[in-house]
Design an enzyme around this catalytic site. Structure first.
Site, mmCIF file in Angstrom:
data_model
loop_
_atom_site.group_PDB
_atom_site.id
_atom_site.type_symbol
_atom_site.label_atom_id
_atom_site.label_comp_id
_atom_site.label_asym_id
_atom_site.label_seq_id
_atom_site.Cartn_x
_atom_site.Cartn_y
_atom_site.Cartn_z
ATOM 1 N N LYS A 22 0.837 -1.213 0.000
ATOM 2 C CA LYS A 22 0.000 0.000 0.000
ATOM 3 C C LYS A 22 0.869 1.259 0.000
ATOM 4 O O LYS A 22 0.677 2.164 -0.806
ATOM 5 C CB LYS A 22 -0.929 0.016 1.229
ATOM 6 C CG LYS A 22 -1.848 -1.201 1.342
ATOM 7 C CD LYS A 22 -2.766 -1.113 2.555
ATOM 8 C CE LYS A 22 -2.075 -1.164 3.904
ATOM 9 N NZ LYS A 22 -1.402 -2.455 4.195
ATOM 10 N N ARG A 97 -10.325 0.701 7.847
ATOM 11 C CA ARG A 97 -9.915 -0.641 8.255
ATOM 12 C C ARG A 97 -11.002 -1.381 9.001
ATOM 13 O O ARG A 97 -10.814 -2.544 9.366
ATOM 14 C CB ARG A 97 -8.723 -0.518 9.174
ATOM 15 C CG ARG A 97 -7.378 -0.738 8.480
ATOM 16 C CD ARG A 97 -6.413 -0.780 9.564
ATOM 17 N NE ARG A 97 -5.155 -1.362 9.474
ATOM 18 C CZ ARG A 97 -4.071 -0.839 8.950
ATOM 19 N NH1 ARG A 97 -4.113 0.262 8.261
ATOM 20 N NH2 ARG A 97 -2.938 -1.428 9.085
ATOM 21 N N ARG A 136 11.815 -4.858 5.459
ATOM 22 C CA ARG A 136 11.522 -3.451 5.114
ATOM 23 C C ARG A 136 12.344 -2.465 5.943
ATOM 24 O O ARG A 136 12.550 -2.652 7.129
ATOM 25 C CB ARG A 136 10.041 -3.172 5.352
ATOM 26 C CG ARG A 136 9.721 -1.666 5.308
ATOM 27 C CD ARG A 136 8.254 -1.384 5.307
ATOM 28 N NE ARG A 136 7.568 -1.955 6.443
ATOM 29 C CZ ARG A 136 6.254 -2.029 6.545
ATOM 30 N NH1 ARG A 136 5.496 -1.596 5.556
ATOM 31 N NH2 ARG A 136 5.707 -2.547 7.601
ATOM 32 N N ARG A 170 10.531 -0.143 11.566
ATOM 33 C CA ARG A 170 9.366 0.094 12.417
ATOM 34 C C ARG A 170 9.337 -0.838 13.621
ATOM 35 O O ARG A 170 9.688 -2.009 13.515
ATOM 36 C CB ARG A 170 8.081 -0.087 11.594
ATOM 37 C CG ARG A 170 7.643 1.198 10.921
ATOM 38 C CD ARG A 170 6.578 0.994 9.879
ATOM 39 N NE ARG A 170 5.437 0.188 10.306
ATOM 40 C CZ ARG A 170 4.390 -0.073 9.534
ATOM 41 N NH1 ARG A 170 4.345 0.416 8.296
ATOM 42 N NH2 ARG A 170 3.403 -0.808 9.969
ATOM 43 N N ARG A 181 -1.129 -8.603 13.151
ATOM 44 C CA ARG A 181 -1.638 -7.623 12.179
ATOM 45 C C ARG A 181 -2.396 -8.328 11.061
ATOM 46 O O ARG A 181 -3.416 -7.833 10.582
ATOM 47 C CB ARG A 181 -0.481 -6.787 11.629
ATOM 48 C CG ARG A 181 -0.035 -5.699 12.615
ATOM 49 C CD ARG A 181 1.385 -5.229 12.398
ATOM 50 N NE ARG A 181 1.632 -4.685 11.088
ATOM 51 C CZ ARG A 181 2.854 -4.496 10.568
ATOM 52 N NH1 ARG A 181 3.927 -4.817 11.275
ATOM 53 N NH2 ARG A 181 2.997 -3.990 9.376
HETATM 54 P P1 AP5 Z 1 4.818 -1.615 1.991
HETATM 55 O O1 AP5 Z 1 4.456 -0.829 0.756
HETATM 56 O O2 AP5 Z 1 5.525 -0.910 3.075
HETATM 57 O O3 AP5 Z 1 3.501 -2.377 2.528
HETATM 58 P P2 AP5 Z 1 2.199 -1.821 3.225
HETATM 59 O O4 AP5 Z 1 1.018 -2.460 2.553
HETATM 60 O O5 AP5 Z 1 2.224 -0.343 3.304
HETATM 61 O O6 AP5 Z 1 2.364 -2.537 4.635
HETATM 62 P P3 AP5 Z 1 2.271 -1.939 6.108
HETATM 63 O O7 AP5 Z 1 3.046 -2.867 6.973
HETATM 64 O O8 AP5 Z 1 2.630 -0.505 6.141
HETATM 65 O O9 AP5 Z 1 0.765 -2.138 6.370
HETATM 66 P P4 AP5 Z 1 0.042 -2.117 7.710
HETATM 67 O O10 AP5 Z 1 -1.313 -2.032 7.234
HETATM 68 O O11 AP5 Z 1 0.338 -3.247 8.607
HETATM 69 O O12 AP5 Z 1 0.689 -0.847 8.471
HETATM 70 P P5 AP5 Z 1 0.115 0.604 8.758
HETATM 71 O O13 AP5 Z 1 1.245 1.527 8.856
HETATM 72 O O14 AP5 Z 1 -0.994 0.917 7.863
HETATM 73 O O15 AP5 Z 1 5.676 -2.878 1.508
HETATM 74 C C1 AP5 Z 1 6.267 -3.750 2.469
HETATM 75 C C2 AP5 Z 1 7.678 -4.132 2.010
HETATM 76 O O16 AP5 Z 1 7.605 -4.960 0.853
HETATM 77 C C3 AP5 Z 1 8.565 -2.936 1.629
HETATM 78 O O17 AP5 Z 1 9.876 -3.181 2.055
HETATM 79 C C4 AP5 Z 1 8.493 -2.895 0.086
HETATM 80 O O18 AP5 Z 1 9.684 -2.402 -0.472
HETATM 81 C C5 AP5 Z 1 8.252 -4.348 -0.268
HETATM 82 N N1 AP5 Z 1 7.324 -4.532 -1.393
HETATM 83 C C6 AP5 Z 1 6.230 -3.775 -1.694
HETATM 84 N N2 AP5 Z 1 5.596 -4.262 -2.790
HETATM 85 C C7 AP5 Z 1 6.324 -5.349 -3.182
HETATM 86 C C8 AP5 Z 1 6.176 -6.278 -4.279
HETATM 87 N N3 AP5 Z 1 5.173 -6.188 -5.164
HETATM 88 N N4 AP5 Z 1 7.091 -7.279 -4.359
HETATM 89 C C9 AP5 Z 1 8.136 -7.379 -3.459
HETATM 90 N N5 AP5 Z 1 8.315 -6.513 -2.423
HETATM 91 C C10 AP5 Z 1 7.418 -5.530 -2.297
HETATM 92 O O19 AP5 Z 1 -0.499 0.391 10.225
HETATM 93 C C11 AP5 Z 1 0.321 0.131 11.325
HETATM 94 C C12 AP5 Z 1 -0.522 0.032 12.590
HETATM 95 O O20 AP5 Z 1 -1.154 1.302 12.824
HETATM 96 C C13 AP5 Z 1 -1.661 -0.984 12.553
HETATM 97 O O21 AP5 Z 1 -1.238 -2.265 12.917
HETATM 98 C C14 AP5 Z 1 -2.648 -0.357 13.551
HETATM 99 O O22 AP5 Z 1 -2.241 -0.619 14.876
HETATM 100 C C15 AP5 Z 1 -2.487 1.141 13.298
HETATM 101 N N6 AP5 Z 1 -3.424 1.648 12.268
HETATM 102 C C16 AP5 Z 1 -3.102 2.219 11.076
HETATM 103 N N7 AP5 Z 1 -4.197 2.584 10.400
HETATM 104 C C17 AP5 Z 1 -5.254 2.230 11.191
HETATM 105 C C18 AP5 Z 1 -6.659 2.329 11.041
HETATM 106 N N8 AP5 Z 1 -7.213 2.861 9.925
HETATM 107 N N9 AP5 Z 1 -7.437 1.857 12.034
HETATM 108 C C19 AP5 Z 1 -6.899 1.325 13.158
HETATM 109 N N10 AP5 Z 1 -5.586 1.198 13.367
HETATM 110 C C20 AP5 Z 1 -4.760 1.652 12.386
HETATM 111 MG MG MG Z 2 2.363 1.056 4.871
#
Ligand code: AP5
Ligand code: MG
Ligand code: ZN
Length: 227
Positions: A22, A97, A136, A170, A181
């Site tokens: 994402k 979410r 990552r 992170r 997660r």
């Molecule tokens: P990356 O692009 O970083 O993946 P991502 O989908 O952004 O994954 P996240 O871990 O950020 O998602 P998340 O939903 O758990 O975290 P968030 O910050 O939203 O890619 C990952 C890695 O793979 C990178 O190294 C990249 O280079 C590589 N990659 C990407 N695409 C690739 C491909 N096609 N092939 C190979 N490699 C690839 O949330 C964190 C926490 O915040 C949650 O757990 C929760 O506690 C809280 N939170 C956030 N939003 C909410 C909400 N709306 N409601 C409640 N709690 C929330």
């Molecule tokens: Mg992300």
């Protein structure tokens, strides 16, 4: 980049489990289409770092891999969405979410005479996500994301985008938290795929492909959304 004068203000939702890509794809779309990436994960991490009341409440929840309360997340999102730059259109990364968040988003959009143009589900195998997430790292200077294997900077240790050399990982990117997660995603977020399908705005993308292939598919979808 398109100059922004000949394109519609589209609001996009990126759905997908942790590691789906994402953040990676949202940053690329921001550059290609001039839309604003809005990541609630990034906004929450900034609140934790700044030590705000919301950040204090969110910290332990995020480290456990659970979802922060709708109340906190919706308030943070609403504030950011109200800033002027968002008028040109947003890419919502990691929001909504829960069904409660999706309904709140619909109300916010209606209030400002807008809507969700497309919700894009990044479809991946859970098994591959631990490797993506544990490899990552992120540039502390500009936020560009990298991966030990899948996306390395041209010069090791130096950010391609800003030349910075400080890289961060992170706190929630460990195998144990990733499992939680993923569980939270399936229990609370995956139902939103049907929610947006029911509204006729869902697109599905195979996000097991490499980063550039996924980006090309997304470009096609977003180009249609802003046309
Ligand atoms: P990356 O692009 O970083 O993946 P991502 O989908 O952004 O994954 P996240 O871990 O950020 O998602 P998340 O939903 O758990 O975290 P968030 O910050 O939203 O890619 C990952 C890695 O793979 C990178 O190294 C990249 O280079 C590589 N990659 C990407 N695409 C690739 C491909 N096609 N092939 C190979 N490699 C690839 O949330 C964190 C926490 O915040 C949650 O757990 C929760 O506690 C809280 N939170 C956030 N939003 C909410 C909400 N709306 N409601 C409640 N709690 C929330
Ligand atoms: Mg992300
Ligand atoms: Zn950088």
């Amino acid at each position: 980049m398109m100059d922004g004068t000949d394109q519609k203000a589209a609001n996009l939702v990126l759905l997908g489990p942790p590691g789906a890509g994402k953040g990676t794809q949202a940053r690329m779309l921001e550059e290609s289409f001039g839309l604003v990436q809005l990541s609630t994960g990034d906004l929450l991490r900034a609140a934790v770092k700044a030590g705000t009341e919301a950040g204090r409440q969110a910290k332990a929840v995020m480290e456990a891999g659970d979802l922060v309360s709708d109340e906190i997340v919706i308030a943070i999102l609403r504030d950011r969405l109200g800033e002027p730059d968002c008028a040109k259109g947003v890419i919502l990364d990691g929001f909504p979410r829960t069904t409660g968040q999706a309904e709140a988003l619909d109300r916010l959009m209606t209030e400002t005479g807008q809507g969700i143009t497309a919700a894009i589900s990044l479809e991946v195998d859970d098994n591959a996500m631990v490797a993506r997430i544990s490899g990552r790292y992120t540039c502390a200077g500009c936020g560009e994301g990298y991966h030990d294997t899948f996306k390395t900077p041209a010069t090791p240790g130096t950010c391609d985008k800003c030349g910075g050399t400080e890289m961060t990982r992170r706190a929630d990117d460990n195998a144990e938290t990733v499992e939680q997660r993923l569980r939270a995603y399936h229990a609370q977020t995956a139902p939103l795929i049907d929610y947006y399908d029911g509204k006729g705005v869902l697109a599905r993308v195979d996000a097991m492909a490499d980063i550039d292939t996924v980006a090309q598919e997304l470009n096609t979808i977003v180009a249609q959304a802003v046309a």
